[in-house]
Design a protein around this motif. Sequence first.
Motif, short mmCIF file in Angstrom:
data_model
loop_
_atom_site.label_atom_id
_atom_site.label_comp_id
_atom_site.label_asym_id
_atom_site.label_seq_id
_atom_site.Cartn_x
_atom_site.Cartn_y
_atom_site.Cartn_z
N ASP A 74 44.65 -48.74 -45.33
CA ASP A 74 45.99 -48.20 -45.06
C ASP A 74 46.88 -48.27 -46.28
OD1 ASP A 74 47.19 -46.89 -42.99
OD2 ASP A 74 47.67 -48.69 -41.84
N GLU A 75 46.86 -49.40 -46.98
CA GLU A 75 47.73 -49.62 -48.12
C GLU A 75 47.29 -48.85 -49.36
OE1 GLU A 75 47.64 -53.86 -48.57
OE2 GLU A 75 48.76 -54.18 -46.70
N ALA A 76 46.05 -48.45 -49.42
CA ALA A 76 45.54 -47.76 -50.61
C ALA A 76 46.17 -46.39 -50.77
CB ALA A 76 44.02 -47.63 -50.53
N ASP A 77 46.45 -46.04 -52.02
CA ASP A 77 46.91 -44.69 -52.35
C ASP A 77 45.75 -43.79 -52.74
OD1 ASP A 77 49.79 -45.22 -52.20
OD2 ASP A 77 49.48 -46.43 -54.01
N ALA A 78 44.63 -44.40 -53.12
CA ALA A 78 43.45 -43.67 -53.58
C ALA A 78 42.23 -44.56 -53.40
CB ALA A 78 43.61 -43.30 -55.06
N PHE A 79 41.06 -43.91 -53.37
CA PHE A 79 39.80 -44.63 -53.15
C PHE A 79 38.76 -44.22 -54.18
CE2 PHE A 79 41.77 -43.68 -49.05
CZ PHE A 79 41.93 -44.95 -48.51
N VAL A 80 37.90 -45.16 -54.53
CA VAL A 80 36.68 -44.84 -55.25
C VAL A 80 35.54 -45.45 -54.44
CG1 VAL A 80 35.26 -45.32 -57.28
CG2 VAL A 80 37.64 -44.63 -57.56
N VAL A 81 34.60 -44.62 -54.08
CA VAL A 81 33.43 -45.07 -53.33
C VAL A 81 32.29 -45.26 -54.31
CG1 VAL A 81 31.74 -44.41 -51.58
CG2 VAL A 81 34.16 -43.90 -51.21
N VAL A 82 31.77 -46.48 -54.37
CA VAL A 82 30.61 -46.80 -55.20
C VAL A 82 29.40 -46.74 -54.27
CG1 VAL A 82 29.51 -48.56 -56.63
CG2 VAL A 82 32.01 -48.29 -56.68
N THR A 83 28.55 -45.75 -54.49
CA THR A 83 27.45 -45.54 -53.54
C THR A 83 26.11 -45.32 -54.22
OG1 THR A 83 26.69 -44.24 -51.63
CG2 THR A 83 27.85 -43.02 -53.36
N PRO A 84 25.08 -45.94 -53.66
CA PRO A 84 23.73 -45.59 -54.10
C PRO A 84 23.28 -44.35 -53.33
CG PRO A 84 23.60 -47.25 -52.42
CD PRO A 84 25.07 -46.99 -52.65
N GLU A 85 22.10 -43.88 -53.69
CA GLU A 85 21.47 -42.81 -52.92
C GLU A 85 20.27 -43.40 -52.20
OE1 GLU A 85 18.82 -38.96 -53.90
OE2 GLU A 85 20.80 -39.00 -54.88
N TYR A 86 20.33 -43.37 -50.88
CA TYR A 86 19.22 -43.83 -50.05
C TYR A 86 18.67 -42.62 -49.30
CZ TYR A 86 21.01 -48.64 -50.65
OH TYR A 86 21.45 -49.84 -51.17
N ASN A 87 17.44 -42.27 -49.53
CA ASN A 87 16.81 -41.15 -48.81
C ASN A 87 17.64 -39.87 -48.89
OD1 ASN A 87 14.65 -42.84 -47.96
ND2 ASN A 87 15.98 -43.66 -46.37
N HIS A 88 18.09 -39.55 -50.09
CA HIS A 88 18.87 -38.34 -50.38
C HIS A 88 20.27 -38.37 -49.77
CE1 HIS A 88 15.79 -35.34 -52.06
NE2 HIS A 88 15.29 -36.56 -52.17
N SER A 89 20.78 -39.53 -49.38
CA SER A 89 22.11 -39.59 -48.81
C SER A 89 22.74 -40.95 -49.11
CB SER A 89 22.05 -39.33 -47.30
OG SER A 89 23.35 -39.03 -46.82
N TYR A 90 23.80 -41.28 -48.39
CA TYR A 90 24.55 -42.51 -48.63
C TYR A 90 24.24 -43.55 -47.55
CZ TYR A 90 27.59 -40.11 -45.30
OH TYR A 90 28.06 -39.45 -44.19
N ALA A 124 23.91 -38.19 -52.65
CA ALA A 124 24.78 -38.96 -51.75
C ALA A 124 26.22 -38.44 -51.83
CB ALA A 124 24.73 -40.44 -52.11
N VAL A 125 26.68 -38.17 -53.05
CA VAL A 125 28.04 -37.65 -53.25
C VAL A 125 28.20 -36.30 -52.56
CG1 VAL A 125 29.69 -36.82 -54.97
CG2 VAL A 125 28.41 -38.94 -55.37
N GLU A 126 27.21 -35.43 -52.71
CA GLU A 126 27.31 -34.11 -52.08
C GLU A 126 27.34 -34.20 -50.56
OE1 GLU A 126 28.28 -31.39 -53.68
OE2 GLU A 126 28.36 -32.82 -55.32
N HIS A 127 26.72 -35.21 -49.98
CA HIS A 127 26.81 -35.42 -48.54
C HIS A 127 28.17 -35.98 -48.14
CE1 HIS A 127 22.22 -35.52 -47.57
NE2 HIS A 127 22.59 -34.43 -48.16
N LEU A 128 28.78 -36.75 -49.02
CA LEU A 128 30.07 -37.36 -48.71
C LEU A 128 31.24 -36.37 -48.79
CD1 LEU A 128 29.60 -40.79 -50.48
CD2 LEU A 128 30.15 -40.46 -48.05
N ARG A 129 31.15 -35.39 -49.64
CA ARG A 129 32.28 -34.46 -49.82
C ARG A 129 32.71 -33.79 -48.51
NH1 ARG A 129 33.94 -34.05 -55.00
NH2 ARG A 129 32.44 -34.50 -56.66
N PRO A 130 31.79 -33.19 -47.74
CA PRO A 130 32.25 -32.57 -46.48
C PRO A 130 32.72 -33.59 -45.45
CG PRO A 130 29.86 -32.35 -46.70
CD PRO A 130 30.37 -32.91 -47.98
#
Length: 193
Positions: A74-90, A124-130
């Motif tokens: 809630d308090e965040a103004d912005a986010f950075v997601v640090v993600t690996p790729e597991y089985n072509h996704s996050y 993983a990033v491309e799955h997260l965008r939508p």
Amino acid sequence: MSGSPLRLAVIVSSIREGRLGPTVGTWFAGLAKERADMVVDVMDLADHPLPPVLSATPSEEAQEILSAVTPRLDEADAFVVVTPEYNHSYPASLKTLIDWHYAQWQAKPVGFVSYGGLSGGLRAVEHLRPVFAELHTVTVREVVSLHTAWEQFDEDGQMKNESGAVAAKTLLDQLAWWGNALRDARAKAPYGD
């Protein structure tokens, strides 16, 4: 409002045993903390095991767990997601965090630091965008993508070359622009879908 530092939540999403996520997250958060225009909050999902079953009325135990996470989002103004790729996704842990929340993401920017093998976690990033588009966030264009990530860091968790820092600066600059613009817009008028 735009003169005050942005509150940036860096979310380390992997909870697997032997994960590289904390190394990547600590490295990236360290670069963000060097900036005068951001205050950084690192949220490691391994420290906050969210209930896997979503419910309209969370149990008392679920409410207690969520109370350690939800206010920080809630308090965040912005986010950075640090993600690996597991089985072509996050990771499922990240999807659980996303699905337990809704308004906390709205009208805020999200950036990505991905890591993996040859693809560097980009699938993983491309799955997260939508997914984040559905939550009314703005995903920034630039991504820090670490290919064969386990080879990028030394035994002290330091990155071996400067290319990652250059990409991180570009990502953080875009995030700062969007973060300030959207924070100012939310201050003028509450976001509504």
